[in-house]
Scaffold this active site. Sequence first.
Site, short mmCIF file in Angstrom:
data_model
loop_
_atom_site.label_atom_id
_atom_site.label_comp_id
_atom_site.label_asym_id
_atom_site.label_seq_id
_atom_site.Cartn_x
_atom_site.Cartn_y
_atom_site.Cartn_z
N CYS B 103 5.52 20.54 40.82
CA CYS B 103 4.15 20.84 41.43
C CYS B 103 4.73 21.61 43.44
CB CYS B 103 3.77 19.71 42.23
SG CYS B 103 4.95 18.31 43.02
N THR B 190 13.64 19.38 45.85
CA THR B 190 13.32 19.14 44.72
C THR B 190 12.65 19.54 42.94
OG1 THR B 190 11.53 18.01 45.86
CG2 THR B 190 10.99 17.60 43.50
N GLU B 256 17.23 15.54 44.08
CA GLU B 256 16.88 16.54 45.03
C GLU B 256 18.16 16.85 45.10
OE1 GLU B 256 14.59 13.50 45.72
OE2 GLU B 256 13.00 15.42 45.54
N HIS B 291 0.33 20.78 49.03
CA HIS B 291 1.14 19.87 48.59
C HIS B 291 1.02 18.54 48.85
CE1 HIS B 291 4.85 19.34 46.70
NE2 HIS B 291 5.65 18.49 46.94
N TYR B 295 -0.03 15.09 46.42
CA TYR B 295 0.67 13.58 46.96
C TYR B 295 -1.18 12.81 45.86
CZ TYR B 295 5.52 14.60 48.19
OH TYR B 295 6.59 15.01 48.27
N CYS B 298 -0.33 13.01 42.05
CA CYS B 298 1.23 11.93 41.99
C CYS B 298 1.34 10.72 41.79
CB CYS B 298 2.50 12.88 41.80
SG CYS B 298 2.56 13.55 43.48
N GLU B 446 10.00 10.09 50.12
CA GLU B 446 9.31 10.84 49.03
C GLU B 446 7.54 11.05 50.05
OE1 GLU B 446 9.81 13.48 45.91
OE2 GLU B 446 8.34 13.52 45.40
#
Lengths: 104, 486
Positions: B103, B190, B256, B291, B295, B298, B446
């Site tokens: 993403c 990531t 990461e 972003h 969240y 996901c 995260e």
Amino acid sequence: MKIRIKYCGGCNSGYDRVKFVKLIAKAYKDMKGEDLSLAYFDAEDIAAGLMVCGCSVCCPDREDIKDGLYPWYVITNSSFNYFSMDEAEVIKKVVDAISKGERR
Amino acid sequence: MMTAQEYIESLRNLRPRKIYLLGEKVENPVDHPMIRPSINCCAMTYKLAELPEYQDIMTAKSALTGNTINRFVHLHQSTEDLIKKVKMLRLVGQMTGACFQRCVGMDALNAVWSTTYEIDQKYGTNYHERFKQYLIEWEEKDWTVDGCMTDPKGNRSLPPSKQADPDLYVHIVEKRSDGIVVRGAKMHQTGIINSHEILVMPTMSLSLEEADYAVCFAVPSDDPSLIYIYGRQSCDTRKLEKTTVDVGNIKYGGQEAIVIFNDTFVPWERVFMCGETDFAGMLVERFAGYHRQSYGGCKVGNGDVLIGAAAAIAEYNGVAKASHIKDKIIEMVHLNETLYSCGIACSAEGRKTPAGNYLIDIMLANVCKQNVTRYPYEIARLAQDIAGGIVATMPSDADFKSPEIGHWCNKFMIGDAKYSAEERQRMLRLIETMTMGAIAVGYLTESMHGAGSPQAQRILIQRYANLEAKKALARRICGIDEDNLL
């Protein structure tokens, strides 16, 4: 000069849209020396359309509304056609744009 | 579009990279047992796009070429696209139970697309056309691209140009006729080892004197100047053990790494911002906004898996009908769906940018992510509550399989006899990894710090709150200002 005004629904407006349109009309008179006539429905002699939106979502910006014989401009008190700018600059942009408005 | 298998093979075809893990150089990252789960996870973004039953969400029509493309490389053309993005992320989160990493590239491409357009409008540059050509190649090759933002930052109280070591923020060290040379590092990247390309952006708003730090560019992930240092995760070396049971999530995982730009050359056609400090903040805000929306998809998909694990272990433990257990699971669902609601809301309230693609509602995206910094922790707490202490004290799988003591493990690990001890063991390991093991890196930490730490959202929420308008509402209602309506 007559322009069409289309307000958004005003569900979460961050400013006074009616007052802002009055500021635009006053600026137009000051800069161009003539009154700005506001129409809230379609009419024969409209030169340009203003979508006056209360927030950045600009929900009235839909093709079915824009399907007129004149150019449309989407504004808030901090954006003109989605470009961010301050209120004074928005007013100036609007006055410049509607001055050039020509029926298609 | 690439298939999942082609994607995995494409990583093998990259030039040798300097990747370090546990102090050693990794020659074959694709088959490394600590890295492969993260590759599988990213491969799921390709696999689901292959399957007719997921294509409505996983694919889109390119705005640039009209071709069918993976939605992960798509410029959002409507609020419906923004909503479908959130649904796609929830789906992939459900199918992997982990962070699938792709993403960040999608969010970066949409942010860079609109920002370069506005830079060009102001300065007459041609970044947008450069980026368009890059994006056409990105779509055609169906790349995974690492959206690369977070600098090491050094002393947080000082701006980039005042740091004792100028390399603590990525910066331009040389401008040449054919391109620029950059130096520095980016942290917490990531999926960067699983990416074909790296799209670098500034990490914060910048002042005029920081022009060398206002740089956006793309480089191939196998550029010889790059050095990668793989990040450790809790319980990561369990992936090196013979059995997969103790890993919990047996096939999928997150990743990461630190990437070091050791005097990396970037040709001009891959430079999308070079000194325009006044647009650094816009790019950061838009990337972060997208972003933060992500969240709301996901982590909800991951939450679905954890809620499922909690409900299952309640059955295995024989407590599923207890009212307090039912109530805790309802609470987990409520929290999870609240996050989803935020993701959908900031998408539905999205808007067109001057460049034509759609941007989420920044306020609602930040509210979404602010909730994400909290609710997964509560969901995880409830999962551990329902699982019982055994989630942290269970013998290893090697003990379960031991000829000497395995029968004892199986005898005393049984719950409701309808379920085997191994089912209970596996479900507990899944809850363990999601709440305190390797997967918790993605599901919890995260959630806290990814896409910006909690305070970063609060700053944006304050900026967009428009308290003056709210005060005007209050003044009218209480009679200080006149009510002209009725």
